[in-house]
Design a protein around this motif. Sequence first.
Motif, PDB file in Angstrom:
ATOM      1  N   ASP A   9       0.851  -1.198   0.000  1.00 44.84           N
ATOM      2  CA  ASP A   9       0.000   0.000   0.000  1.00 44.84           C
ATOM      3  C   ASP A   9       0.879   1.238   0.000  1.00 44.84           C
ATOM      4  O   ASP A   9       1.527   1.548   0.991  1.00 44.84           O
TER       5      ASP A   9
ATOM      6  N   ASP B 150      -0.639   4.150  -1.061  1.00 43.79           N
ATOM      7  CA  ASP B 150      -1.649   5.193  -1.039  1.00 43.79           C
ATOM      8  C   ASP B 150      -2.614   4.892   0.108  1.00 43.79           C
ATOM      9  O   ASP B 150      -3.421   3.952   0.016  1.00 43.79           O
TER      10      ASP B 150
ATOM     11  N   THR C  62      -5.175   6.521   1.166  1.00 46.02           N
ATOM     12  CA  THR C  62      -6.577   6.730   0.806  1.00 46.02           C
ATOM     13  C   THR C  62      -7.134   5.487   0.113  1.00 46.02           C
ATOM     14  O   THR C  62      -8.261   5.070   0.398  1.00 46.02           O
ATOM     15  N   ALA C  63      -6.361   4.880  -0.767  1.00 43.23           N
ATOM     16  CA  ALA C  63      -6.786   3.642  -1.434  1.00 43.23           C
ATOM     17  C   ALA C  63      -6.941   2.509  -0.415  1.00 43.23           C
ATOM     18  O   ALA C  63      -7.862   1.697  -0.507  1.00 43.23           O
TER      19      ALA C  63
ATOM     20  N   ARG D  18     -10.340   0.439   0.389  1.00 39.30           N
ATOM     21  CA  ARG D  18     -10.360  -1.030   0.366  1.00 39.30           C
ATOM     22  C   ARG D  18     -10.956  -1.573   1.664  1.00 39.30           C
ATOM     23  O   ARG D  18     -11.825  -2.443   1.639  1.00 39.30           O
TER      24      ARG D  18
END
Length: 188
Positions: free
Chosen positions: A90, A92, A94-95, A99
């Motif tokens: 990871d 990011d 925010t991603a 998720r």
Amino acid sequence: MDDPTDGTDPLAWETVASQVDYTCPGFDVRVDTVRLPDGTETEYHSVEEPDAVVVLPFTTDGDVVVIEEWRQAVGRVNLGIPAGSVEADDDDLTAAAARELAEETGYEAGSLEPAGSIEPANGLLNATHHHFLAHDCEPTAEQSLDANESIRVDKRPVEMLREAAITGNLRDGRAAYAVLRHALARAG
């Protein structure tokens, strides 16, 4: 003022040796041999845990998507909000938050915004929790729980969660912090 991260602060401990004492899924227990400011050497145990993302998700109607999850450590179903470990790949946050929201609840956010980072128990563990506000959440994804997760999804008015945090009935620290921080930010 001394830089607390450069080791010159008179309160700093010197780590003489360090090793992982115990490994299990989700965390490691580390034992350090440390030299205290007065010269005493002793052992200090702590938990190494990956950083985590924590999401305070609001529906288009303004309710908060909550989870009820069995928590073995305290032996009860716990009211909380979606959260999960940041994975090694990871890059990011925010991603990662998007998720975790989808995996734990089946909801997807119209937008996500960072809401601060905290060290929830830095006397015991090394993790940082990165909080996010999720707006315009809709149940458009498939819930995809890990093998060790038992989760029921529900919605609650944010005012009810705020009151539960104030009275001590919202016992999950991540959720209580997120709700109270949100309430303070709106009041400010």
